[in-house]
Design an enzyme around this catalytic site. Structure first.
Site, short mmCIF file in Angstrom:
data_model
loop_
_atom_site.label_atom_id
_atom_site.label_comp_id
_atom_site.label_asym_id
_atom_site.label_seq_id
_atom_site.Cartn_x
_atom_site.Cartn_y
_atom_site.Cartn_z
N ARG A 145 0.85 -1.19 0.00
CA ARG A 145 0.00 0.00 0.00
C ARG A 145 0.88 1.24 0.00
NH1 ARG A 145 -5.35 -1.27 -1.04
NH2 ARG A 145 -5.77 -3.28 -0.08
N ASN A 166 11.81 1.36 2.83
CA ASN A 166 11.07 0.43 1.95
C ASN A 166 12.05 -0.34 1.09
OD1 ASN A 166 8.74 -0.66 0.59
ND2 ASN A 166 9.20 0.69 -1.12
N HIS A 168 12.27 -2.12 -2.69
CA HIS A 168 11.55 -2.13 -3.97
C HIS A 168 12.25 -3.10 -4.93
CE1 HIS A 168 9.01 -0.72 -7.16
NE2 HIS A 168 10.07 -0.67 -7.93
C1 GAR Z 1 9.50 -8.22 -2.44
O1 GAR Z 1 10.00 -8.57 -3.71
C2 GAR Z 1 9.53 -6.71 -2.28
O2 GAR Z 1 10.62 -6.09 -2.92
C3 GAR Z 1 8.24 -6.32 -2.94
O3 GAR Z 1 7.31 -7.30 -2.56
C4 GAR Z 1 8.02 -8.53 -2.34
C5 GAR Z 1 7.62 -9.03 -0.98
O4 GAR Z 1 8.11 -10.32 -0.75
N1 GAR Z 1 7.82 -5.01 -2.53
C6 GAR Z 1 7.16 -4.16 -3.31
O5 GAR Z 1 6.88 -4.42 -4.46
C7 GAR Z 1 6.79 -2.85 -2.66
N2 GAR Z 1 6.18 -1.99 -3.60
P1 GAR Z 1 8.11 -10.93 0.72
O6 GAR Z 1 6.69 -10.75 1.29
O7 GAR Z 1 8.44 -12.37 0.51
O8 GAR Z 1 9.12 -10.19 1.54
#
Ligand code: GAR
Length: 249
Positions: A145, A166, A168
């Site tokens: 979010r 964060n 990314h």
């Molecule tokens: C990760 O790849 C993270 O970089 C991405 O979601 C995934 C979460 O994986 N985050 C985003 O895209 C934020 N905008 P996880 O739940 O296994 O840590």
């Protein structure tokens, strides 16, 4: 022994980054204590990971809140006898609309205002959970979010000091948004990567703290690209949190 900072974590899903942070706090690579894990989605695996090691957890169900705010504005909750969702007392729409860079002005003021109001209702609930822990840093670990200036200003209370980090799944400023590895892969990039950065008022635009890159070979699938990227995320995120703990970033 180094003094430990207090961190909070927000997730939306499987929580493999959360696990990497839990492990690195446990084995002393990161001088931090995880005070809580919050999720915008009920029942996700990341919440289980936290509970397993005794970390407090909570859920602020964004989908439900956004649906209720939409019903309030259309008047259908009145006919259903449901109490309206209340905007935070200190919510100032004009101020937050002027600060936000999440939604382009050409989308129209009605859409922007609905977004900002519905998120502020959810964000107040997040803040109610978070405030008692008095954390030094809020870590978004796969939290899907976007956070509005309403929330950000109530965490970043010291001018010029960022307190929300964060991760990314792309080499920012390329490929912001919700599908960094997918966008990198479909563009045909030969290098992918991940970025740890601070949160500001835009989408994935805040100051960069650390990055890692990997090669995308001919024949790599999107699945493989994600695997390569995640393996780097699990190293990079704890390293960046440790830099924060040491006062280096
Ligand atoms: C990760 O790849 C993270 O970089 C991405 O979601 C995934 C979460 O994986 N985050 C985003 O895209 C934020 N905008 P996880 O739940 O296994 O840590």
């Amino acid at each position: 022994m180094a003094k430990k900072i207090k961190i909070g974590t927000l997730i939306s899903g499987g929580g493999t980054n959360l696990q990497a942070i839990i492990d690195s706090c446990a084995d002393g690579r990161v001088d931090a204590q995880i005070m809580f894990t919050g999720s915008d989605v009920p029942g996700v695996k990341g919440l289980e990971r936290a509970q397993k090691v005794g970390i407090d957890t909570f859920v602020v169900d964004y989908s439900q809140i956004i649906k209720r705010v939409k019903e309030d504005l259309s008047g259908s909750n009145v006919t259903n006898n449901m109490s309206p969702m209340i905007l935070p007392e200190d919510f100032n729409l004009e101020e937050i609309r002027a600060k936000q860079h999440l939604i382009n002005k050409d989308k129209g003021v009605e859409r922007i205002d609905f977004f900002l109001k519905s998120r502020a209702v959810a964000e107040q609930k997040l803040l109610d959970h978070i405030r008692p822990y008095k954390i030094d840093l809020l870590v978004l670990a796969g939290f899907m979010r976007t956070l509005t200036p309403y929330f950000i200003d109530r965490i970043n209370t010291v001018p010029g000091k960022f307190k929300i980090m964060n991760i990314h799944p792309a080499l920012l400023p390329a490929f912001p948004g919700t599908d960094g590895y997918g966008d990198t892969f479909r563009y045909g990039c030969k290098v992918g990567g991940c970025t740890v950065h601070y949160i500001d008022y835009g989408e994935d635009t805040g100051p960069i703290i650390g990055q890692r890159a990997f090669q995308i070979e001919d024949g790599d699938t999107l699945e493989l690209v994600k695997q390569k990227g995640l393996a780097l995320e699990w190293q990079l995120y704890p390293e960046c949190i440790q830099k924060f703990a040491q006062g280096l970033v």
